[in-house]
Design a protein around this motif. Structure first.
Motif, PDB file in Angstrom:
ATOM      1  N   THR A  55      -2.421   8.450  -4.622  1.00  0.00           N
ATOM      2  CA  THR A  55      -1.453   9.552  -5.368  1.00  0.00           C
ATOM      3  C   THR A  55      -1.398  10.884  -4.677  1.00  0.00           C
ATOM      4  O   THR A  55      -0.837  11.716  -5.397  1.00  0.00           O
ATOM      5  N   GLY A  56      -1.977  11.077  -3.544  1.00  0.00           N
ATOM      6  CA  GLY A  56      -1.507  12.441  -2.824  1.00  0.00           C
ATOM      7  C   GLY A  56      -2.892  13.022  -2.706  1.00  0.00           C
ATOM      8  O   GLY A  56      -4.010  12.532  -3.652  1.00  0.00           O
ATOM      9  N   THR A  57      -3.296  14.025  -1.751  1.00  0.00           N
ATOM     10  CA  THR A  57      -4.581  14.525  -1.942  1.00  0.00           C
ATOM     11  C   THR A  57      -4.617  16.019  -2.040  1.00  0.00           C
ATOM     12  O   THR A  57      -3.406  16.902  -1.830  1.00  0.00           O
ATOM     13  N   PRO A  58      -5.678  16.538  -2.464  1.00  0.00           N
ATOM     14  CA  PRO A  58      -5.609  18.140  -2.772  1.00  0.00           C
ATOM     15  C   PRO A  58      -5.879  19.040  -1.286  1.00  0.00           C
ATOM     16  O   PRO A  58      -6.124  18.257  -0.291  1.00  0.00           O
ATOM     17  N   PRO A  59      -5.828  20.223  -1.354  1.00  0.00           N
ATOM     18  CA  PRO A  59      -5.810  20.951  -0.173  1.00  0.00           C
ATOM     19  C   PRO A  59      -7.187  20.795   0.606  1.00  0.00           C
ATOM     20  O   PRO A  59      -8.285  20.396  -0.088  1.00  0.00           O
ATOM     21  N   PHE A  97       0.949  -1.055   0.148  1.00  0.00           N
ATOM     22  CA  PHE A  97      -0.114  -0.046   0.030  1.00  0.00           C
ATOM     23  C   PHE A  97       0.823   1.311   0.101  1.00  0.00           C
ATOM     24  O   PHE A  97       1.402   1.764   1.027  1.00  0.00           O
ATOM     25  N   ILE A  98       1.118   1.670  -1.252  1.00  0.00           N
ATOM     26  CA  ILE A  98       2.262   2.734  -1.404  1.00  0.00           C
ATOM     27  C   ILE A  98       1.698   4.055  -1.584  1.00  0.00           C
ATOM     28  O   ILE A  98       0.501   4.359  -2.189  1.00  0.00           O
ATOM     29  N   CYS A  99       2.164   5.168  -0.646  1.00  0.00           N
ATOM     30  CA  CYS A  99       1.458   6.387  -0.539  1.00  0.00           C
ATOM     31  C   CYS A  99       2.377   7.458  -1.265  1.00  0.00           C
ATOM     32  O   CYS A  99       3.568   7.333  -1.043  1.00  0.00           O
ATOM     33  N   ILE A 100       2.034   8.314  -1.928  1.00  0.00           N
ATOM     34  CA  ILE A 100       2.793   9.502  -2.233  1.00  0.00           C
ATOM     35  C   ILE A 100       2.361  10.937  -1.527  1.00  0.00           C
ATOM     36  O   ILE A 100       0.857  11.224  -1.419  1.00  0.00           O
ATOM     37  N   GLY A 101       3.283  11.448  -1.008  1.00  0.00           N
ATOM     38  CA  GLY A 101       3.143  12.693  -0.125  1.00  0.00           C
ATOM     39  C   GLY A 101       3.246  13.891  -0.986  1.00  0.00           C
ATOM     40  O   GLY A 101       4.423  13.906  -1.847  1.00  0.00           O
ATOM     41  N   SER A 106       0.423  22.784   3.943  1.00  0.00           N
ATOM     42  CA  SER A 106       1.285  21.852   4.987  1.00  0.00           C
ATOM     43  C   SER A 106       2.294  22.603   5.542  1.00  0.00           C
ATOM     44  O   SER A 106       3.141  22.077   6.410  1.00  0.00           O
ATOM     45  N   GLY A 107       2.731  23.695   4.856  1.00  0.00           N
ATOM     46  CA  GLY A 107       3.884  24.468   5.331  1.00  0.00           C
ATOM     47  C   GLY A 107       5.220  23.581   4.711  1.00  0.00           C
ATOM     48  O   GLY A 107       6.474  23.902   5.535  1.00  0.00           O
ATOM     49  N   MET A 108       5.059  22.753   3.549  1.00  0.00           N
ATOM     50  CA  MET A 108       6.008  22.063   3.295  1.00  0.00           C
ATOM     51  C   MET A 108       6.536  22.335   1.669  1.00  0.00           C
ATOM     52  O   MET A 108       5.609  22.722   1.040  1.00  0.00           O
ATOM     53  N   PRO A 109       7.484  22.360   1.359  1.00  0.00           N
ATOM     54  CA  PRO A 109       7.759  22.706  -0.234  1.00  0.00           C
ATOM     55  C   PRO A 109       7.502  21.521  -0.883  1.00  0.00           C
ATOM     56  O   PRO A 109       7.376  20.374  -0.582  1.00  0.00           O
ATOM     57  N   VAL A 110       7.142  22.054  -2.375  1.00  0.00           N
ATOM     58  CA  VAL A 110       7.005  20.865  -3.303  1.00  0.00           C
ATOM     59  C   VAL A 110       8.054  20.080  -3.484  1.00  0.00           C
ATOM     60  O   VAL A 110       9.184  20.494  -3.788  1.00  0.00           O
ATOM     61  N   PRO A 111       8.114  18.757  -3.343  1.00  0.00           N
ATOM     62  CA  PRO A 111       9.274  17.955  -3.184  1.00  0.00           C
ATOM     63  C   PRO A 111       9.732  17.884  -4.654  1.00  0.00           C
ATOM     64  O   PRO A 111       9.201  17.942  -5.616  1.00  0.00           O
ATOM     65  N   PRO A 112      11.259  17.772  -4.875  1.00  0.00           N
ATOM     66  CA  PRO A 112      12.061  17.640  -6.194  1.00  0.00           C
ATOM     67  C   PRO A 112      11.649  16.274  -6.796  1.00  0.00           C
ATOM     68  O   PRO A 112      11.824  16.305  -8.115  1.00  0.00           O
ATOM     69  N   GLU A 113      11.426  15.221  -6.048  1.00  0.00           N
ATOM     70  CA  GLU A 113      11.066  14.082  -6.517  1.00  0.00           C
ATOM     71  C   GLU A 113       9.589  13.464  -5.581  1.00  0.00           C
ATOM     72  O   GLU A 113       9.403  14.042  -4.578  1.00  0.00           O
ATOM     73  N   PRO A 114       8.956  12.462  -6.251  1.00  0.00           N
ATOM     74  CA  PRO A 114       8.046  12.148  -5.288  1.00  0.00           C
ATOM     75  C   PRO A 114       8.414  11.444  -3.903  1.00  0.00           C
ATOM     76  O   PRO A 114       9.301  10.772  -3.873  1.00  0.00           O
ATOM     77  N   VAL A 115       7.405  11.841  -3.086  1.00  0.00           N
ATOM     78  CA  VAL A 115       7.774  11.485  -1.609  1.00  0.00           C
ATOM     79  C   VAL A 115       6.795   9.874  -1.417  1.00  0.00           C
ATOM     80  O   VAL A 115       5.558  10.067  -1.881  1.00  0.00           O
TER      81      VAL A 115
END
Length: 284
Positions: free
Chosen positions: A245-249, A77-81, A91-100
């Protein structure tokens, strides 16, 4: 084709949803919605069935007929952050340069209308509606151009998250992501030919009737084919594996002030063409 699993927890049988909204039983055709059934050959075999000849299951799905997770035997069960730029910002975090990439334990998987249980001691349980991708044909080092040939279908995931455990406790995100019931999956697995443009699907979530998340998969930073190819560099993907695949705001963490689930709420969430989930929230 919309594949599903119906029946009491632990006793689910495979089925599909026909054009009239009835569940047709597949237990005489396949053992479950898992493994080789999810490969291209397995899906094509199911598409060749005369649906009208399959037994009708009594009851209305998601009302008096319980649906289980739409796929079983999930190995990973793989999740993408942080895969939506506006969610990373809230979330106060930068857009990652590669998928989290992080993992969600498969023991978190429950049906689309099963209760979500807040863990003991939790004060920051949160919601996240996500597009789930179920792998059909496995592989490693998959080319992005060929990635969609490895997809059995799409489904809705509620990536329920305990933010204190995820972000404030020593270690990785995983301890806040994989608590029991933190992975409602379904209601059905929709084959790609019925989904349409998966890069432009409306995606939303409500708590007690208030819509907190209201976005589109069009704003994903890393698209589905890229995520499949990327994940396959680090692990072989196998039939039944899920990539969320990640969540919207609009998550509770990003509100001012933050808002978290306390117990007693009802979450309702959906994605265009993939159906709707609804869960009651309760405490242990």
């Amino acid at each position: 084709m919309k594949l599903l699993r119906h029946g009491p927890p632990g006793q689910e049988k495979p089925g599909l949803l026909d054009d009239r909204g009835q569940v047709r039983d597949l237990s005489g055709v396949v053992p479950d919605i898992a493994g080789d059934v999810l490969t291209r050959e397995g899906i094509e075999r199911l598409k060749g069935l005369d649906i009208a000849q399959l037994p009708v299951v009594t009851g209305t799905p998601q009302q008096d007929l319980r649906l289980g997770p739409c796929v079983v035997g999930v190995g990973k069960f793989i999740c993408i952050g942080l895969n939506y730029a506006d969610h990373a910002e809230e979330s106060g975090m930068p857009v990652p340069p590669e998928p989290v990439i992080f993992g969600k334990w498969t023991s978190a998987i429950v049906g689309p209308n099963d209760d979500v249980v807040i863990p003991q001691g939790s004060e920051k349980t949160d919601w996240e509606v996500e597009l789930g991708v179920v792998i059909g044909t496995g592989g490693a080092y998959i080319d992005e151009a060929d990635a969609m040939n490895h997809v059995a279908g799409f489904c809705i995931i509620n990536d329920v998250s305990e933010r204190e455990y995820q972000l404030e406790r020593s270690g990785t995100w995983d301890k806040g992501k994989g608590c029991d019931t933190f992975g409602p999956t379904g209601p059905w697995l929709v084959t790609p030919d019925e989904v349409g443009d998966f890069n432009d699907l409306g995606i939303w979530l409500e708590v007690d009737g208030h819509r907190y998340q209201n976005g589109s998969t069009a704003t994903m930073v890393y698209k589905v084919p890229h995520l499949i190819a990327y994940c396959s560099r680090f692990m072989s993907l196998q039939p039944g594996d899920i990539i969320s695949t990640g969540t919207p705001p609009g998550v509770g963490l990003g509100l001012n002030p933050p808002k978290y689930l306390k117990g007693g709420e009802v979450m309702r969430l959906g994605i265009d063409g993939l159906g709707v989930q609804e869960q009651k929230v309760r405490r242990l």
